[in-house]
Design an enzyme around this catalytic site. Structure first.
Site, PDB file in Angstrom:
ATOM      1  N   SER A 255     -10.435  -0.179   6.768  1.00  0.00           N
ATOM      2  CA  SER A 255      -9.775  -0.023   5.470  1.00  0.00           C
ATOM      3  C   SER A 255      -9.071  -1.259   4.922  1.00  0.00           C
ATOM      4  CB  SER A 255      -8.761   1.117   5.529  1.00  0.00           C
ATOM      5  OG  SER A 255      -9.408   2.347   5.385  1.00  0.00           O
TER       6      SER A 255
ATOM      7  N   SER B 281      -9.900   1.952   2.481  1.00  0.00           N
ATOM      8  CA  SER B 281      -8.952   2.690   1.695  1.00  0.00           C
ATOM      9  C   SER B 281      -7.913   1.821   1.001  1.00  0.00           C
ATOM     10  CB  SER B 281      -8.232   3.704   2.591  1.00  0.00           C
ATOM     11  OG  SER B 281      -7.391   3.039   3.513  1.00  0.00           O
TER      12      SER B 281
ATOM     13  N   LYS C   9       0.848  -1.192   0.000  1.00  0.00           N
ATOM     14  CA  LYS C   9       0.000   0.000   0.000  1.00  0.00           C
ATOM     15  C   LYS C   9       0.884   1.243   0.000  1.00  0.00           C
ATOM     16  CE  LYS C   9      -3.963   1.975   2.518  1.00  0.00           C
ATOM     17  NZ  LYS C   9      -4.908   1.784   3.649  1.00  0.00           N
TER      18      LYS C   9
END
Lengths: 489, 97
Positions: A180, A156, A79
């Protein structure tokens, strides 16, 4: 090369160890697929093919020498919130569009130390603020399930879920501040684990809300998630909230006997409106667990439906403080103004997107002198009530299960109000407030053939049993999440 | 608690974000805050606020240098090249003549 893409981490490691495949072959298969589908899915902000092939060559050398590392040759997506030395780290914000860290986050360093191969940095909501990945400065990633429908892969950590579900990474990292990792994993048919707060170091991870941010793994199977978590977890003296705890699984999770487990259902969630599909699949998995001998009990977390409001006070408050550092002076974007204050204001106006600004204004409002007690401290008290209620619930059961979301993935062009988007976090935020581990695992397909997930929730540092129960549910659900099947190619 | 347009502008000023009144009202901040008000009804008498889930006290370490000679590396991401060449961060003037 298709067969390589469908391998789980567990299977890939077996084949790498036996010499049936090489890390370079495996990595090249992923790079080819990224080349082919990466732009359409928009799941990577930065792809690192040279680094990946160098990592893979080093892995192959270690296999040849007979001393491989635990995840040697496993190609993952990171990420783009984890700082990676020499590789652009953007947090999906214009503010950090060209930021190249001179240091490595603890989590990404641990993956280097485990021999994993870095394919690139995955897309996300700007500063991890969102549930659809639509707030990314680089545009939203796309859910590979029924790709023609242009659905969200969640947020997210939506770049990682898009990449793993489509076979553009074998597994990856996420961060979970209010859901997330778990929400995007649920609506892409993947396993997403939010570990106990403090189990994985936050050092070098771009901060959103420091008392809630939790790095964790995203993978296609529970065993794969356990292997990734084994690499990520462990004490780090550079993070003052890092716990003196570890997590380790060799090869695969040991089986836990369901007959010995008492599983709790949260009474208060009964009144929450969820889709018929979610209800049907959740009930089916509960009856599977019951048939296999688990005892099902009802527990009460009285204020759990207030967790969302408490979260949307605490998280923006912490964010408004954390994001104060982006002042355009030492790194990141700078937009010159007429004087220093004007430069700050223009820089931050241009560098942050709308959702980030909204949360920072809300965060500042709830921390202002006139509202600090009424909002921020009241939310912190409600947080205590929720955490204490979980403690009491775990006196009556070993683990808790609940849905991960109300329904399946929404179209990216859905036009919801901010509050409607926030409501998507309903089933996930309380676990962040309490700091307890929770894993979203696929529980089946809805009638529209899109995946749904459910969560297993445990006490602090009971991450192992959380995953062990998730593994049973995964087996009962039997969801086929092979990337070539999901993407149809 | 409802915040006036002026109060919201004050918050935006405090966090150094230039924003027009129009944009600010489009952000529907009032509806978010109004929704947060539901927490006021919860009785939290004698409840100790929880500010972090970590149970341990903050660890201490010896005050020793762990990184040194990193000036050039730190300056690499500086947005102003003029200062960088001299080994400094160049920032806008903060004092009057």
């Amino acid at each position: 090369m298709t067969h390589l893409i469908n391998l789980t981490i567990t299977k890939a490691l077996q084949k790498l160890k036996s010499g049936e495949i090489t890390a370079t072959e495996l990595t090249q298969a992923y790079l080819d697929r990224i080349e082919k589908f990466g732009a359409d899915l928009n799941c990577y902000i930065t792809v690192t093919p040279e680094r990946a092939l160098a990592d893979a060559a080093a892995s192959d050398a270690r296999y040849a020498a007979g001393n491989p590392l635990p995840l040697d040759g496993i190609p993952i997506g990171m990420k783009d919130l984890f700082a990676t030395r020499g590789i652009r780290t953007t947090a999906a914000s214009k503010m950090l569009e060209n930021f190249i860290p001179e240091y490595e986050s603890t989590v990404s360093q641990k993956f280097i130390d485990s021999g994993a191969v870095l394919l690139g940095k995955t897309n996300l909501d700007e500063f991890a603020m969102g549930t659809t990945s639509k707030t990314s400065f680089f545009g939203a990633p796309i859910n590979p399930w029924q790709i023609e429908k242009n659905l969200t892969p969640g947020g997210s950590s939506g770049g990682t879920t898009s990449a793993v579900a489509s076979g553009l990474a074998i597994g990856g990292t996420g961060t979970d501040t209010g859901g997330s990792i778990r929400f995007p994993a649920a609506i892409t048919g993947l396993v997403g684990m939010k570990p106990t707060y403090g189990l994985c170091s936050r050092w070098g991870c771009v901060a959103f809300a420091s008392s809630l941010d939790t790095p964790g793994p995203i993978a296609r199977t529970v065993d794969d998630a356990a292997l990734l978590l084994s690499a990520m977890a462990g004490h780090d003296e550079k993070d003052s909230t890092s716990a003196a705890a570890n997590f380790y699984v060799k090869d695969e999770l040991p089986i836990i006997e369901l007959k010995k487990l008492r599983i709790g259902l949260i009474k208060e969630f009964d009144s929450v409106e969820i889709s018929n599909d979610m209800k049907r699949l959740f009930d089916a998995r509960i009856s599977d667990l019951k048939s296999a001998g688990a005892e099902i009990v009802t527990v009460s977390i009285p204020n759990i439906l207030d967790a969302l409001a408490a979260y949307y006070i605490i998280a923006p408050a912490e964010a408004s403080s954390n994001l104060a550092r982006y002042d355009g002076m030492r790194y990141g974007l700078r937009v010159e103004g007429s004087d220093l204050i004007d430069t700050y204001k223009k820089t931050r106006a241009a560098g942050f997107g709308e959702e980030v600004k909204r949360r920072m204004v809300v965060g500042t409002a709830v921390l202002s002198s006139e509202s600090y007690e009424v909002y921020f401290m009241q939310a912190a008290r409600v947080r205590r009530l929720i955490a204490d209620a979980f403690d009491r619930a775990f006196e009556q059961c070993d683990l808790i299960v609940c849905p991960s979301s109300a329904g399946t993935a929404l179209p990216l062009d859905s036009d919801l109000t901010p509050l409607e988007y926030y409501a998507l976090d309903l089933f996930t935020v309380a676990q962040n407030l309490a700091g307890i581990p929770a894993c979203s695992v696929p529980c089946g397909l809805a009638e529209n053939k899109l995946p749904l997930g459910m969560q297993v929730v445990g006490q602090k540092f009971d991450d192992m049993r959380v995953l062990q129960l998730a593994k049973h549910i995964e087996k009962f659900a039997g969801l086929d999440n092979k990337p070539t099947k999901i993407l149809g190619k | 608690m409802a915040f006036s347009k002026q109060q919201l502008q004050k918050f935006a000023h405090l966090i150094r974000i230039e924003i027009s009144d129009e944009k600010l009202s489009e952000m529907k901040i009032d509806s978010v805050i109004e929704w947060l008000d539901k927490l006021q009804k919860i009785d939290t008498t004698n409840v100790v606020p929880m500010l972090s889930p970590s149970a341990h006290s903050l660890p201490r370490r010896s005050d020793i240098v762990t990184e040194k000679n990193s000036r050039d590396s730190i300056l690499k991401n500086a947005p102003d090249d003029a200062g960088k060449a001299r080994g400094y961060f160049a920032v806008p003037k903060v004092m009057d003549e």
